[in-house]
Write a protein that holds these residues in place. Sequence first.
Motif, PDB file in Angstrom:
ATOM      1  N   ASP A  83     -39.034 -83.437 -52.866  1.00  0.00           N
ATOM      2  CA  ASP A  83     -38.564 -82.405 -51.941  1.00  0.00           C
ATOM      3  C   ASP A  83     -38.320 -82.952 -50.533  1.00  0.00           C
ATOM      4  O   ASP A  83     -37.957 -82.215 -49.627  1.00  0.00           O
ATOM      5  CB  ASP A  83     -39.533 -81.220 -51.894  1.00  0.00           C
ATOM      6  CG  ASP A  83     -40.943 -81.614 -51.478  1.00  0.00           C
ATOM      7  OD1 ASP A  83     -41.155 -82.754 -51.035  1.00  0.00           O
ATOM      8  OD2 ASP A  83     -41.849 -80.765 -51.616  1.00  0.00           O
ATOM      9  N   ASN A  84     -38.515 -84.261 -50.348  1.00  0.00           N
ATOM     10  CA  ASN A  84     -38.273 -84.950 -49.080  1.00  0.00           C
ATOM     11  C   ASN A  84     -39.074 -84.338 -47.925  1.00  0.00           C
ATOM     12  O   ASN A  84     -38.607 -84.293 -46.794  1.00  0.00           O
ATOM     13  CB  ASN A  84     -36.780 -84.976 -48.755  1.00  0.00           C
ATOM     14  CG  ASN A  84     -36.433 -86.154 -47.871  1.00  0.00           C
ATOM     15  OD1 ASN A  84     -37.041 -87.204 -47.965  1.00  0.00           O
ATOM     16  ND2 ASN A  84     -35.459 -85.971 -47.009  1.00  0.00           N
ATOM     17  N   LYS A  85     -40.296 -83.878 -48.220  1.00  0.00           N
ATOM     18  CA  LYS A  85     -41.135 -83.261 -47.201  1.00  0.00           C
ATOM     19  C   LYS A  85     -42.291 -84.182 -46.834  1.00  0.00           C
ATOM     20  O   LYS A  85     -42.821 -84.903 -47.678  1.00  0.00           O
ATOM     21  CB  LYS A  85     -41.684 -81.921 -47.697  1.00  0.00           C
ATOM     22  CG  LYS A  85     -40.607 -80.868 -47.820  1.00  0.00           C
ATOM     23  CD  LYS A  85     -41.200 -79.524 -48.135  1.00  0.00           C
ATOM     24  CE  LYS A  85     -40.092 -78.486 -48.205  1.00  0.00           C
ATOM     25  NZ  LYS A  85     -40.590 -77.178 -48.559  1.00  0.00           N
ATOM     26  N   PRO A  86     -42.705 -84.142 -45.550  1.00  0.00           N
ATOM     27  CA  PRO A  86     -43.863 -84.939 -45.134  1.00  0.00           C
ATOM     28  C   PRO A  86     -45.142 -84.431 -45.787  1.00  0.00           C
ATOM     29  O   PRO A  86     -45.271 -83.245 -46.079  1.00  0.00           O
ATOM     30  CB  PRO A  86     -43.915 -84.748 -43.620  1.00  0.00           C
ATOM     31  CG  PRO A  86     -42.890 -83.757 -43.272  1.00  0.00           C
ATOM     32  CD  PRO A  86     -42.098 -83.409 -44.472  1.00  0.00           C
ATOM     33  N   VAL A  87     -46.072 -85.351 -46.018  1.00  0.00           N
ATOM     34  CA  VAL A  87     -47.338 -85.018 -46.669  1.00  0.00           C
ATOM     35  C   VAL A  87     -48.452 -85.053 -45.620  1.00  0.00           C
ATOM     36  O   VAL A  87     -48.822 -86.127 -45.148  1.00  0.00           O
ATOM     37  CB  VAL A  87     -47.651 -86.015 -47.802  1.00  0.00           C
ATOM     38  CG1 VAL A  87     -48.978 -85.689 -48.457  1.00  0.00           C
ATOM     39  CG2 VAL A  87     -46.525 -86.031 -48.817  1.00  0.00           C
ATOM     40  N   PRO A  88     -48.993 -83.882 -45.249  1.00  0.00           N
ATOM     41  CA  PRO A  88     -50.075 -83.861 -44.274  1.00  0.00           C
ATOM     42  C   PRO A  88     -51.427 -84.136 -44.931  1.00  0.00           C
ATOM     43  O   PRO A  88     -51.576 -84.011 -46.146  1.00  0.00           O
ATOM     44  CB  PRO A  88     -50.024 -82.419 -43.741  1.00  0.00           C
ATOM     45  CG  PRO A  88     -49.510 -81.625 -44.903  1.00  0.00           C
ATOM     46  CD  PRO A  88     -48.553 -82.546 -45.635  1.00  0.00           C
ATOM     47  N   ASP A  89     -52.385 -84.512 -44.117  1.00  0.00           N
ATOM     48  CA  ASP A  89     -53.786 -84.640 -44.523  1.00  0.00           C
ATOM     49  C   ASP A  89     -54.057 -85.687 -45.610  1.00  0.00           C
ATOM     50  O   ASP A  89     -55.023 -85.561 -46.352  1.00  0.00           O
ATOM     51  CB  ASP A  89     -54.357 -83.286 -44.962  1.00  0.00           C
ATOM     52  CG  ASP A  89     -54.231 -82.244 -43.869  1.00  0.00           C
ATOM     53  OD1 ASP A  89     -54.420 -82.605 -42.695  1.00  0.00           O
ATOM     54  OD2 ASP A  89     -53.922 -81.080 -44.178  1.00  0.00           O
ATOM     55  N   ALA A  90     -53.233 -86.709 -45.702  1.00  0.00           N
ATOM     56  CA  ALA A  90     -53.531 -87.801 -46.630  1.00  0.00           C
ATOM     57  C   ALA A  90     -54.591 -88.690 -45.980  1.00  0.00           C
ATOM     58  O   ALA A  90     -54.751 -88.707 -44.751  1.00  0.00           O
ATOM     59  CB  ALA A  90     -52.277 -88.617 -46.928  1.00  0.00           C
ATOM     60  N   ALA A 109     -55.113 -92.635 -36.007  1.00  0.00           N
ATOM     61  CA  ALA A 109     -55.492 -91.656 -34.988  1.00  0.00           C
ATOM     62  C   ALA A 109     -55.122 -90.271 -35.521  1.00  0.00           C
ATOM     63  O   ALA A 109     -54.545 -90.148 -36.605  1.00  0.00           O
ATOM     64  CB  ALA A 109     -54.730 -91.953 -33.700  1.00  0.00           C
ATOM     65  N   ALA A 110     -55.430 -89.251 -34.773  1.00  0.00           N
ATOM     66  CA  ALA A 110     -55.082 -87.892 -35.201  1.00  0.00           C
ATOM     67  C   ALA A 110     -53.584 -87.821 -35.492  1.00  0.00           C
ATOM     68  O   ALA A 110     -52.776 -88.466 -34.823  1.00  0.00           O
ATOM     69  CB  ALA A 110     -55.450 -86.896 -34.110  1.00  0.00           C
ATOM     70  N   GLN A 111     -53.239 -87.013 -36.481  1.00  0.00           N
ATOM     71  CA  GLN A 111     -51.839 -86.877 -36.863  1.00  0.00           C
ATOM     72  C   GLN A 111     -51.024 -86.354 -35.694  1.00  0.00           C
ATOM     73  O   GLN A 111     -51.496 -85.554 -34.911  1.00  0.00           O
ATOM     74  CB  GLN A 111     -51.685 -85.892 -38.024  1.00  0.00           C
ATOM     75  CG  GLN A 111     -52.116 -86.437 -39.346  1.00  0.00           C
ATOM     76  CD  GLN A 111     -51.750 -85.482 -40.463  1.00  0.00           C
ATOM     77  OE1 GLN A 111     -50.633 -84.990 -40.525  1.00  0.00           O
ATOM     78  NE2 GLN A 111     -52.697 -85.220 -41.332  1.00  0.00           N
ATOM     79  N   GLN A 112     -49.818 -86.815 -35.616  1.00  0.00           N
ATOM     80  CA  GLN A 112     -48.862 -86.303 -34.644  1.00  0.00           C
ATOM     81  C   GLN A 112     -48.265 -85.047 -35.311  1.00  0.00           C
ATOM     82  O   GLN A 112     -49.001 -84.130 -35.566  1.00  0.00           O
ATOM     83  CB  GLN A 112     -47.821 -87.375 -34.338  1.00  0.00           C
ATOM     84  CG  GLN A 112     -48.411 -88.734 -33.991  1.00  0.00           C
ATOM     85  CD  GLN A 112     -49.286 -88.705 -32.749  1.00  0.00           C
ATOM     86  OE1 GLN A 112     -48.855 -88.237 -31.711  1.00  0.00           O
ATOM     87  NE2 GLN A 112     -50.495 -89.190 -32.840  1.00  0.00           N
ATOM     88  N   PRO A 113     -47.000 -85.056 -35.684  1.00  0.00           N
ATOM     89  CA  PRO A 113     -46.503 -83.964 -36.525  1.00  0.00           C
ATOM     90  C   PRO A 113     -47.105 -84.108 -37.925  1.00  0.00           C
ATOM     91  O   PRO A 113     -47.488 -85.216 -38.316  1.00  0.00           O
ATOM     92  CB  PRO A 113     -44.992 -84.197 -36.572  1.00  0.00           C
ATOM     93  CG  PRO A 113     -44.688 -85.143 -35.460  1.00  0.00           C
ATOM     94  CD  PRO A 113     -45.941 -85.921 -35.201  1.00  0.00           C
ATOM     95  N   PRO A 114     -47.190 -83.047 -38.689  1.00  0.00           N
ATOM     96  CA  PRO A 114     -47.763 -83.144 -40.050  1.00  0.00           C
ATOM     97  C   PRO A 114     -47.068 -84.224 -40.876  1.00  0.00           C
ATOM     98  O   PRO A 114     -45.846 -84.330 -40.880  1.00  0.00           O
ATOM     99  CB  PRO A 114     -47.505 -81.763 -40.645  1.00  0.00           C
ATOM    100  CG  PRO A 114     -47.399 -80.866 -39.462  1.00  0.00           C
ATOM    101  CD  PRO A 114     -46.767 -81.694 -38.367  1.00  0.00           C
ATOM    102  N   GLY A 115     -47.882 -85.033 -41.543  1.00  0.00           N
ATOM    103  CA  GLY A 115     -47.352 -86.086 -42.400  1.00  0.00           C
ATOM    104  C   GLY A 115     -47.069 -87.384 -41.680  1.00  0.00           C
ATOM    105  O   GLY A 115     -46.610 -88.351 -42.275  1.00  0.00           O
ATOM    106  N   THR A 116     -47.358 -87.435 -40.363  1.00  0.00           N
ATOM    107  CA  THR A 116     -47.118 -88.621 -39.566  1.00  0.00           C
ATOM    108  C   THR A 116     -48.460 -89.196 -39.129  1.00  0.00           C
ATOM    109  O   THR A 116     -49.334 -88.457 -38.675  1.00  0.00           O
ATOM    110  CB  THR A 116     -46.265 -88.272 -38.328  1.00  0.00           C
ATOM    111  OG1 THR A 116     -45.065 -87.651 -38.775  1.00  0.00           O
ATOM    112  CG2 THR A 116     -45.909 -89.509 -37.535  1.00  0.00           C
ATOM    113  N   TYR A 117     -48.616 -90.499 -39.265  1.00  0.00           N
ATOM    114  CA  TYR A 117     -49.893 -91.166 -38.992  1.00  0.00           C
ATOM    115  C   TYR A 117     -49.646 -92.359 -38.071  1.00  0.00           C
ATOM    116  O   TYR A 117     -48.710 -93.120 -38.299  1.00  0.00           O
ATOM    117  CB  TYR A 117     -50.538 -91.639 -40.295  1.00  0.00           C
ATOM    118  CG  TYR A 117     -50.657 -90.521 -41.309  1.00  0.00           C
ATOM    119  CD1 TYR A 117     -51.814 -89.759 -41.388  1.00  0.00           C
ATOM    120  CD2 TYR A 117     -49.595 -90.216 -42.160  1.00  0.00           C
ATOM    121  CE1 TYR A 117     -51.919 -88.714 -42.300  1.00  0.00           C
ATOM    122  CE2 TYR A 117     -49.697 -89.172 -43.073  1.00  0.00           C
ATOM    123  CZ  TYR A 117     -50.852 -88.429 -43.138  1.00  0.00           C
ATOM    124  OH  TYR A 117     -50.944 -87.397 -44.032  1.00  0.00           O
TER     125      TYR A 117
END
Length: 136
Positions: free
Chosen positions: A59-66, A91-99
């Motif tokens: 679905d080409n969506k970012p995956v948060p909380d990995a 560090a803490a995630q920026q936008p969801p799915g970004t590390y």
Amino acid sequence: MMISTFLRAALGVSALLASGLLGSAAFAAATDYRVEVVGARAAGAGKTDVTIRLIRVPDNKPVPDAVIFQTRADMAPAGMPTMTGNVSPPAAQQPPGTYRLQVETGMAGNWALTLSAKVQGEAETVRATVPFSAAQ
């Protein structure tokens, strides 16, 4: 009567197999995810902040909380795989799915970041190696 019982048993086994195959298709595989570099920027002497994004491919969506773990950085793309750098936990995630990870890059050049990620609800571990450029 014997044929009818045999036919019912065969249909039951077929249904069971089909449901097992369909049921297993509901779970994603590690190959259903990709890691991409969003950016790399100098973060002080000998350090680079590398921001990555974990994407669910279907679905080409970012995956948060990995959970990002087993990180490693080296200069393999530059032909120096023994030149390694420590990687700090994200560090803490920026936008969801970004590390964002901080890498000790002792020198400028082409580096590779290797990592493993555990996605909530998935049995398999996602593993990836992504290149980035470090500037000093």
